[in-house]
Design a protein around this motif. Sequence first.
Motif, PDB file in Angstrom:
ATOM      1  N   LEU A  39       0.832  -1.205   0.000  1.00  0.00           N
ATOM      2  CA  LEU A  39       0.000   0.000   0.000  1.00  0.00           C
ATOM      3  C   LEU A  39       0.869   1.259   0.000  1.00  0.00           C
ATOM      4  O   LEU A  39       1.870   1.312   0.703  1.00  0.00           O
ATOM      5  CB  LEU A  39      -0.822  -0.020   1.293  1.00  0.00           C
ATOM      6  CG  LEU A  39      -2.213   0.586   1.335  1.00  0.00           C
ATOM      7  CD1 LEU A  39      -3.133  -0.118   0.344  1.00  0.00           C
ATOM      8  CD2 LEU A  39      -2.778   0.450   2.742  1.00  0.00           C
ATOM      9  N   THR A  40       0.457   2.268  -0.772  1.00  0.00           N
ATOM     10  CA  THR A  40       1.194   3.532  -0.722  1.00  0.00           C
ATOM     11  C   THR A  40       0.561   4.441   0.328  1.00  0.00           C
ATOM     12  O   THR A  40      -0.548   4.196   0.809  1.00  0.00           O
ATOM     13  CB  THR A  40       1.154   4.267  -2.072  1.00  0.00           C
ATOM     14  OG1 THR A  40      -0.194   4.627  -2.352  1.00  0.00           O
ATOM     15  CG2 THR A  40       1.690   3.395  -3.192  1.00  0.00           C
ATOM     16  N   ARG A  55       9.183   1.188   1.856  1.00  0.00           N
ATOM     17  CA  ARG A  55      10.174   1.084   0.777  1.00  0.00           C
ATOM     18  C   ARG A  55       9.763   1.962  -0.393  1.00  0.00           C
ATOM     19  O   ARG A  55       8.583   1.967  -0.779  1.00  0.00           O
ATOM     20  CB  ARG A  55      10.286  -0.366   0.288  1.00  0.00           C
ATOM     21  CG  ARG A  55      10.952  -1.302   1.290  1.00  0.00           C
ATOM     22  CD  ARG A  55      11.630  -2.460   0.560  1.00  0.00           C
ATOM     23  NE  ARG A  55      10.811  -3.059  -0.465  1.00  0.00           N
ATOM     24  CZ  ARG A  55      10.231  -4.259  -0.404  1.00  0.00           C
ATOM     25  NH1 ARG A  55      10.402  -5.002   0.677  1.00  0.00           N
ATOM     26  NH2 ARG A  55       9.513  -4.716  -1.393  1.00  0.00           N
ATOM     27  N   PRO A  56      10.724   2.692  -0.973  1.00  0.00           N
ATOM     28  CA  PRO A  56      10.398   3.507  -2.155  1.00  0.00           C
ATOM     29  C   PRO A  56       9.945   2.590  -3.281  1.00  0.00           C
ATOM     30  O   PRO A  56      10.459   1.483  -3.426  1.00  0.00           O
ATOM     31  CB  PRO A  56      11.735   4.168  -2.506  1.00  0.00           C
ATOM     32  CG  PRO A  56      12.608   4.001  -1.313  1.00  0.00           C
ATOM     33  CD  PRO A  56      12.148   2.784  -0.601  1.00  0.00           C
ATOM     34  N   GLY A  57       9.005   3.067  -4.073  1.00  0.00           N
ATOM     35  CA  GLY A  57       8.539   2.271  -5.202  1.00  0.00           C
ATOM     36  C   GLY A  57       9.624   2.141  -6.257  1.00  0.00           C
ATOM     37  O   GLY A  57      10.414   3.058  -6.467  1.00  0.00           O
ATOM     38  N   SER A  58       9.671   0.997  -6.916  1.00  0.00           N
ATOM     39  CA  SER A  58      10.678   0.809  -7.965  1.00  0.00           C
ATOM     40  C   SER A  58      10.209   1.480  -9.251  1.00  0.00           C
ATOM     41  O   SER A  58      11.010   1.984 -10.037  1.00  0.00           O
ATOM     42  CB  SER A  58      10.922  -0.683  -8.204  1.00  0.00           C
ATOM     43  OG  SER A  58       9.691  -1.335  -8.477  1.00  0.00           O
ATOM     44  N   ASP A  59       8.921   1.517  -9.419  1.00  0.00           N
ATOM     45  CA  ASP A  59       8.332   2.184 -10.581  1.00  0.00           C
ATOM     46  C   ASP A  59       8.410   3.697 -10.403  1.00  0.00           C
ATOM     47  O   ASP A  59       9.116   4.392 -11.114  1.00  0.00           O
ATOM     48  CB  ASP A  59       6.872   1.726 -10.722  1.00  0.00           C
ATOM     49  CG  ASP A  59       6.153   2.449 -11.838  1.00  0.00           C
ATOM     50  OD1 ASP A  59       6.728   2.520 -12.933  1.00  0.00           O
ATOM     51  OD2 ASP A  59       5.030   2.942 -11.603  1.00  0.00           O
ATOM     52  N   ASP A  60       7.701   4.193  -9.411  1.00  0.00           N
ATOM     53  CA  ASP A  60       7.709   5.619  -9.089  1.00  0.00           C
ATOM     54  C   ASP A  60       8.413   5.774  -7.743  1.00  0.00           C
ATOM     55  O   ASP A  60       7.860   5.416  -6.702  1.00  0.00           O
ATOM     56  CB  ASP A  60       6.261   6.139  -9.027  1.00  0.00           C
ATOM     57  CG  ASP A  60       6.214   7.634  -8.764  1.00  0.00           C
ATOM     58  OD1 ASP A  60       7.176   8.179  -8.194  1.00  0.00           O
ATOM     59  OD2 ASP A  60       5.201   8.264  -9.115  1.00  0.00           O
ATOM     60  N   ARG A  61       9.606   6.315  -7.778  1.00  0.00           N
ATOM     61  CA  ARG A  61      10.407   6.333  -6.549  1.00  0.00           C
ATOM     62  C   ARG A  61      10.001   7.406  -5.550  1.00  0.00           C
ATOM     63  O   ARG A  61      10.578   7.516  -4.474  1.00  0.00           O
ATOM     64  CB  ARG A  61      11.895   6.480  -6.922  1.00  0.00           C
ATOM     65  CG  ARG A  61      12.494   5.186  -7.459  1.00  0.00           C
ATOM     66  CD  ARG A  61      13.949   5.372  -7.818  1.00  0.00           C
ATOM     67  NE  ARG A  61      14.136   6.481  -8.747  1.00  0.00           N
ATOM     68  CZ  ARG A  61      15.324   6.968  -9.090  1.00  0.00           C
ATOM     69  NH1 ARG A  61      16.433   6.445  -8.576  1.00  0.00           N
ATOM     70  NH2 ARG A  61      15.428   7.967  -9.951  1.00  0.00           N
ATOM     71  N   ARG A  62       8.990   8.212  -5.929  1.00  0.00           N
ATOM     72  CA  ARG A  62       8.471   9.160  -4.945  1.00  0.00           C
ATOM     73  C   ARG A  62       7.576   8.448  -3.947  1.00  0.00           C
ATOM     74  O   ARG A  62       7.444   8.848  -2.790  1.00  0.00           O
ATOM     75  CB  ARG A  62       7.637  10.249  -5.642  1.00  0.00           C
ATOM     76  CG  ARG A  62       8.436  11.202  -6.473  1.00  0.00           C
ATOM     77  CD  ARG A  62       7.510  12.089  -7.275  1.00  0.00           C
ATOM     78  NE  ARG A  62       6.586  11.311  -8.099  1.00  0.00           N
ATOM     79  CZ  ARG A  62       5.672  11.836  -8.893  1.00  0.00           C
ATOM     80  NH1 ARG A  62       5.529  13.149  -8.968  1.00  0.00           N
ATOM     81  NH2 ARG A  62       4.885  11.069  -9.610  1.00  0.00           N
ATOM     82  N   GLN A  63       6.921   7.409  -4.429  1.00  0.00           N
ATOM     83  CA  GLN A  63       5.972   6.691  -3.586  1.00  0.00           C
ATOM     84  C   GLN A  63       6.676   5.855  -2.524  1.00  0.00           C
ATOM     85  O   GLN A  63       7.817   5.466  -2.683  1.00  0.00           O
ATOM     86  CB  GLN A  63       5.115   5.757  -4.450  1.00  0.00           C
ATOM     87  CG  GLN A  63       4.186   6.474  -5.392  1.00  0.00           C
ATOM     88  CD  GLN A  63       3.304   5.509  -6.151  1.00  0.00           C
ATOM     89  OE1 GLN A  63       3.676   4.366  -6.382  1.00  0.00           O
ATOM     90  NE2 GLN A  63       2.135   5.973  -6.556  1.00  0.00           N
TER      91      GLN A  63
END
Lengths: 175, 175
Positions: free
Chosen positions: A69-70, A101-109
């Motif tokens: 979950l973000t 953990r930062p998202g690998s797709d969108d690292r802002r998330q």
Amino acid sequence: MDMDEPAKQRVVLAHSESTDEAQSLLELVELLFFAYRDFVGDPDRLLEDFGFGRAHHRVLHFVARNPGLTIANLLTILKITKQSLNPVLKELIGKGYIISRPGSDDRRQRHLFVSERGKSLAQDLMSLQTRRMARATSECGPESAMVARQFLAAMIEPSERAEALKIAAAQDRLR
Amino acid sequence: MDMDEPAKQRVVLAHSESTDEAQSLLELVELLFFAYRDFVGDPDRLLEDFGFGRAHHRVLHFVARNPGLTIANLLTILKITKQSLNPVLKELIGKGYIISRPGSDDRRQRHLFVSERGKSLAQDLMSLQTRRMARATSECGPESAMVARQFLAAMIEPSERAEALKIAAAQDRLR
DNA sequence: GAATTTATGTCAGTATTATTGACATATTTC
DNA sequence: GAAATATGTCAATAATACTGACATAAATTC
């Protein structure tokens, strides 16, 4: 009450609609209040031992049920602001119950996960609440649980219902 | 999944009990959370217009439903301390929504009643909540309301249930 | 590539609702 | 008259929420 004023009486009846129906709805309102009070009371006592409150419970619960979950997802589910979430989440992360953990797709998330410790506490809290549901089901019969499920779903704001049902139907990742 | 390890599979099943049953209970827990969130959301918006909060709502509600309630009664129902109740009740009295009268029997006691204004607000708040119950009932059928009623009652802490049912069954004095 | 938008984090101030502990007052009971 | 009871009040604290303002990093748009 003046017996020779039927018009007045008719007005009263019109205002109260069907009395039995209204009384039944009133009872539902009050029983829901009491049921919910006890429903959250069980976890409250356990949470105290960990120095956590209801807000921690809700965060831990939804992260456990929806790994990855973000922050934005979580805020939507809980309907609170990020400022309210922040200290609670920070504490759960700091004490090792939740991993961010930062998202690998969108690292802002930030993607949130429960640790082993978090999983364990979430399980314990959940089992207190499913136990209450299990008791009610055994008292009222298995069909009652299905009806209750349908009724509770129908109480959810229509615009939120699909989302809520999706979350509730999430594969159980707690075990 | 190793097909030739039935023992392992049995262990998993033993831990999760009946999976369908567990999943159903989990769904009930989450749907109750969402249903209650929306259930209290309606009155919250109206209360804002009056500068009141949820605490005022609960006090006004139970006084409206049980005229003549004493302070001690109210504290038992709400399960809060008198220090928590005090400012809320004082505000409701000060703004003319609730009337407090010394008991004629025991003059230490205070008997609480709603004024016309209090009755009117209590009605408005209640109708928001019964409307939601009515919608759910119409969606799920009239029998569902009876089952929901039974199920909610079964969720209440057994030691509190008799008292809760007594309050919920109170003659409707709101109309 | 610069400008904008988006996702998140953080600080400050405030409000509501709850707690515990201590103590005051009036009234009833013993 | 002493003790218990019902209520009221003050002070300090905590949990959970809010709004507003601003910062940072990363993604998107022009």
